[in-house]
Design an enzyme around this catalytic site. Structure first.
Site, PDB file in Angstrom:
ATOM      1  N   TYR A  11       0.827  -1.226   0.000  1.00 41.93           N
ATOM      2  CA  TYR A  11       0.000   0.000   0.000  1.00 41.93           C
ATOM      3  C   TYR A  11       0.860   1.275   0.000  1.00 41.93           C
ATOM      4  CZ  TYR A  11      -3.128   3.492   2.151  1.00 41.93           C
ATOM      5  OH  TYR A  11      -3.823   4.621   2.469  1.00 41.93           O
ATOM      6  N   LEU A  59      13.111 -11.205   1.235  1.00 41.56           N
ATOM      7  CA  LEU A  59      14.362 -10.617   1.739  1.00 41.56           C
ATOM      8  C   LEU A  59      15.057 -11.491   2.781  1.00 41.56           C
ATOM      9  CD1 LEU A  59      13.396  -6.839   2.076  1.00 41.56           C
ATOM     10  CD2 LEU A  59      14.771  -7.890   0.278  1.00 41.56           C
ATOM     11  N   SER A 123       6.916   3.493  12.731  1.00 43.39           N
ATOM     12  CA  SER A 123       5.500   3.711  13.071  1.00 43.39           C
ATOM     13  C   SER A 123       5.377   4.479  14.369  1.00 43.39           C
ATOM     14  CB  SER A 123       4.837   2.342  13.232  1.00 43.39           C
ATOM     15  OG  SER A 123       3.585   2.460  13.861  1.00 43.39           O
ATOM     16  N   TYR A 148       4.456  -6.710  16.479  1.00 43.38           N
ATOM     17  CA  TYR A 148       4.677  -5.884  15.285  1.00 43.38           C
ATOM     18  C   TYR A 148       5.405  -4.594  15.666  1.00 43.38           C
ATOM     19  CZ  TYR A 148       3.413  -2.030  12.193  1.00 43.38           C
ATOM     20  OH  TYR A 148       3.455  -0.896  11.432  1.00 43.38           O
ATOM     21  N   LYS A 152       9.432  -2.793  15.007  1.00 37.41           N
ATOM     22  CA  LYS A 152       9.787  -1.427  14.568  1.00 37.41           C
ATOM     23  C   LYS A 152      10.790  -0.802  15.546  1.00 37.41           C
ATOM     24  CE  LYS A 152       7.069  -1.344  10.949  1.00 37.41           C
ATOM     25  NZ  LYS A 152       7.669  -1.513   9.607  1.00 37.41           N
ATOM     26  N   PHE A 177       1.938   8.037  11.333  1.00 35.39           N
ATOM     27  CA  PHE A 177       0.763   7.917  12.184  1.00 35.39           C
ATOM     28  C   PHE A 177      -0.232   6.996  11.457  1.00 35.39           C
ATOM     29  CE2 PHE A 177       1.753  10.073  16.075  1.00 35.39           C
ATOM     30  CZ  PHE A 177       3.073  10.370  15.783  1.00 35.39           C
ATOM     31  N   LEU A 199      -9.290   0.786  10.429  1.00 35.66           N
ATOM     32  CA  LEU A 199     -10.595   1.452  10.377  1.00 35.66           C
ATOM     33  C   LEU A 199     -11.050   1.829   8.968  1.00 35.66           C
ATOM     34  CD1 LEU A 199     -12.988   2.746  11.917  1.00 35.66           C
ATOM     35  CD2 LEU A 199     -11.644   4.862  11.982  1.00 35.66           C
ATOM     36  N   PRO A 293      -8.539  -4.725  22.671  1.00 34.22           N
ATOM     37  CA  PRO A 293      -7.396  -4.780  23.593  1.00 34.22           C
ATOM     38  C   PRO A 293      -6.140  -4.175  22.955  1.00 34.22           C
ATOM     39  CG  PRO A 293      -8.491  -6.923  23.479  1.00 34.22           C
ATOM     40  CD  PRO A 293      -9.119  -6.059  22.424  1.00 34.22           C
ATOM     41  N   ASP A 295      -5.563  -1.019  22.342  1.00 33.26           N
ATOM     42  CA  ASP A 295      -5.771   0.299  21.720  1.00 33.26           C
ATOM     43  C   ASP A 295      -5.577   1.417  22.742  1.00 33.26           C
ATOM     44  OD1 ASP A 295      -6.270  -0.511  19.152  1.00 33.26           O
ATOM     45  OD2 ASP A 295      -8.444  -0.261  19.254  1.00 33.26           O
TER      46      ASP A 295
HETATM   47  C1  UD1 Z   1      -2.619   0.252  14.217  1.00 31.06           C
HETATM   48  C2  UD1 Z   1      -1.313   0.030  14.937  1.00 31.06           C
HETATM   49  C3  UD1 Z   1      -0.206   0.744  14.228  1.00 31.06           C
HETATM   50  C4  UD1 Z   1      -0.179   0.422  12.777  1.00 31.06           C
HETATM   51  C5  UD1 Z   1      -1.534   0.772  12.184  1.00 31.06           C
HETATM   52  C6  UD1 Z   1      -1.617   0.499  10.715  1.00 31.06           C
HETATM   53  C7  UD1 Z   1      -1.459  -0.280  17.355  1.00 31.06           C
HETATM   54  C8  UD1 Z   1      -1.407   0.374  18.696  1.00 31.06           C
HETATM   55  N1  UD1 Z   1      -1.366   0.513  16.302  1.00 31.06           N
HETATM   56  O1  UD1 Z   1      -3.013   1.579  14.465  1.00 31.06           O
HETATM   57  O2  UD1 Z   1       1.021   0.377  14.791  1.00 31.06           O
HETATM   58  O3  UD1 Z   1       0.843   1.148  12.154  1.00 31.06           O
HETATM   59  O4  UD1 Z   1      -2.526   0.009  12.857  1.00 31.06           O
HETATM   60  O5  UD1 Z   1      -1.496  -0.873  10.443  1.00 31.06           O
HETATM   61  O6  UD1 Z   1      -1.590  -1.466  17.257  1.00 31.06           O
HETATM   62  N2  UD1 Z   1     -11.397   0.799  14.837  1.00 31.06           N
HETATM   63  C9  UD1 Z   1     -12.748   0.513  14.985  1.00 31.06           C
HETATM   64  N3  UD1 Z   1     -13.274  -0.490  14.233  1.00 31.06           N
HETATM   65  C10 UD1 Z   1     -12.553  -1.221  13.324  1.00 31.06           C
HETATM   66  C11 UD1 Z   1     -11.158  -0.912  13.185  1.00 31.06           C
HETATM   67  C12 UD1 Z   1     -10.617   0.098  13.961  1.00 31.06           C
HETATM   68  O7  UD1 Z   1     -13.435   1.142  15.776  1.00 31.06           O
HETATM   69  O8  UD1 Z   1     -13.106  -2.121  12.682  1.00 31.06           O
HETATM   70  C13 UD1 Z   1     -10.813   1.894  15.633  1.00 31.06           C
HETATM   71  C14 UD1 Z   1      -9.657   1.438  16.507  1.00 31.06           C
HETATM   72  O9  UD1 Z   1     -10.133   0.975  17.747  1.00 31.06           O
HETATM   73  C15 UD1 Z   1      -8.821   2.721  16.601  1.00 31.06           C
HETATM   74  C16 UD1 Z   1      -9.085   3.425  15.275  1.00 31.06           C
HETATM   75  O10 UD1 Z   1     -10.267   2.847  14.755  1.00 31.06           O
HETATM   76  O11 UD1 Z   1      -9.326   3.534  17.629  1.00 31.06           O
HETATM   77  C17 UD1 Z   1      -7.953   3.222  14.292  1.00 31.06           C
HETATM   78  O12 UD1 Z   1      -7.669   1.837  14.213  1.00 31.06           O
HETATM   79  P1  UD1 Z   1      -6.655   1.241  13.136  1.00 31.06           P
HETATM   80  O13 UD1 Z   1      -6.999   1.763  11.789  1.00 31.06           O
HETATM   81  O14 UD1 Z   1      -6.617  -0.237  13.328  1.00 31.06           O
HETATM   82  O15 UD1 Z   1      -5.242   1.883  13.519  1.00 31.06           O
HETATM   83  P2  UD1 Z   1      -4.464   1.901  14.930  1.00 31.06           P
HETATM   84  O16 UD1 Z   1      -4.950   0.854  15.833  1.00 31.06           O
HETATM   85  O17 UD1 Z   1      -4.442   3.304  15.417  1.00 31.06           O
END
Ligand code: UD1
Length: 338
Positions: A11, A59, A123, A148, A152, A177, A199, A293, A295
């Site tokens: 990506y 790699l 990250s 993961y 990093k 971010f 998300l 868990p 988050d």
């Molecule tokens: C995570 C990783 C980060 C990684 C990034 C991209 C952690 C702490 N962070 O970020 O290292 O670089 O993914 O791969 O593990 N959410 C929902 N519903 C969903 C999916 C997500 O509510 O179906 C919420 C999550 O709870 C969070 C936000 O959306 O609050 C963003 O989630 P996400 O896109 O998975 O990214 P991070 O968890 O921030």
């Protein structure tokens, strides 16, 4: 410059390859295609109007990696890694073996072929649960709740030690971010395997009808609307950040430089849902469920250092991110496999 992009079929890698080509660099990709897609590289070539050589190599295979580096490069941008946060905690040996092993093999081959310039895909997860928000680059100690994230942290450390031992190395550590969005053409974008963990890909698949509803993980966080806040950044801004960081380490002193790539602003899950509804014209059904868990409630970047040292800051908004994700998702409902 001749630049090798590891994970260039993925990506963020594919968007960065396109930006490098647009800026006149000569680019080759190495990818084992476990998550990346050859079609992404083909489409990048189509957008740029030139073919991009793709080496299908893992790699961790030292001989094959050596043969790629033998082609001669001025710099490497290293994205290739396993990246599923939840899976990493279930399969720590696989994640450490792959993400650390590939870095060792790559750097060893780089050294043998006299290429000592590397931009590493790190990250924001390296700041860990205790860092104050906004995150600043000089915060220590780095830590992460997932395997993961630990890969990093460890890779940053290894690159730092290598640069300390051999002052010829030029290293950029870029802490992203939450990269989202797609190239505005809709030809390349994020194509997660199976059920999306993140998300915005999940929201996009709900909007296009591939999934019924979104689960919002946690509605009782200490934030304005109770849902977690993140610093979302357009993948085109991330890609441009790589090119300016590469220019900076090539043109500046040797050693290690570290920059956050973030906007400096938090956006809640509900705000992102509503932005996507506006961009797509579709309703996104959702239900609020328990927290996921590991988050964190809310975090975003202090982007000052990149702005001062690189002259780089984000230029695209959350609405731009949603519009471009929707263009990609609606034109490619099944991703690259359609
Ligand atoms: C995570 C990783 C980060 C990684 C990034 C991209 C952690 C702490 N962070 O970020 O290292 O670089 O993914 O791969 O593990 N959410 C929902 N519903 C969903 C999916 C997500 O509510 O179906 C919420 C999550 O709870 C969070 C936000 O959306 O609050 C963003 O989630 P996400 O896109 O998975 O990214 P991070 O968890 O921030």
């Amino acid at each position: 410059m001749r630049v090798l992009v590891t994970g260039g079929a993925g990506y963020i890698g594919s968007h960065t390859v396109l930006t490098l080509l647009e800026q006149g660099h000569d680019v080759e990709v190495v990818d084992n295609l476990v998550n990346g897609k050859a079609e992404a590289v083909r489409r990048v070539g189509e957008l740029a109007g030139r073919d991009v050589p793709l080496h299908e190599v893992d790699l961790t295979d030292a001989d094959a990696t050596d043969a790629v580096l033998a082609r001669g490069f001025d710099a490497v941008i290293h994205f290739a890694a396993l990246k599923a946060v939840g899976e990493s905690t279930q399969k720590p040996l696989e994640y450490y073996a792959n993400n650390m092993g590939s870095t060792f093999t790559l750097m060893d081959a780089m050294r043998r072929h006299d290429c000592r310039t590397i931009v590493f895909s790190s990250s924001a997860t390296v700041y860990g649960a205790k860092a104050p928000v906004p995150y600043v680059e000089d915060y220590e100690p780095l830590d992460s709740s997932s395997t993961y994230g630990q890969t990093k942290v460890m890779t940053e450390r290894i690159l730092t030690d290598v640069a300390a031992a051999d002052p010829a190395w030029r290293v950029a550590l870029l802490r992203y971010f939450n990269p989202v969005g797609a190239h505005p053409s809709g030809r390349i974008g994020e194509d997660p395997q199976g059920i999306p963990n993140n998300l915005v890909p999940f929201i996009a698949q709900v909007a296009v009808g591939r999934r019924d509803r979104l689960s919002v993980f946690g509605g009782d966080y200490p934030t304005a609307d109770g849902t977690a806040e993140r610093d979302y950044i357009h993948v085109q801004d991330v890609a441009e950040g790589h090119v300016v960081a590469l220019d900076a380490i090539v043109g500046g002193d040797a050693g290690v430089r570290v920059w956050n790539l973030g906007s400096g602003q938090g956006t809640s899950v509900l705000e992102m849902i509503h932005a996507f509804e506006r961009a797509s014209g579709r309703e996104i059904p959702y239900e609020v469920v328990d927290r996921r868990p590991g988050d964190l409630p809310a975090f975003w970047a202090d982007p000052t250092k990149a702005e001062q040292e690189l002259g780089w800051r984000t230029s695209r908004t959350v609405d731009d991110m949603c519009r471009d994700t929707w263009t990609w998702q609606s034109q490619n409902p099944q991703g690259y496999d359609a």
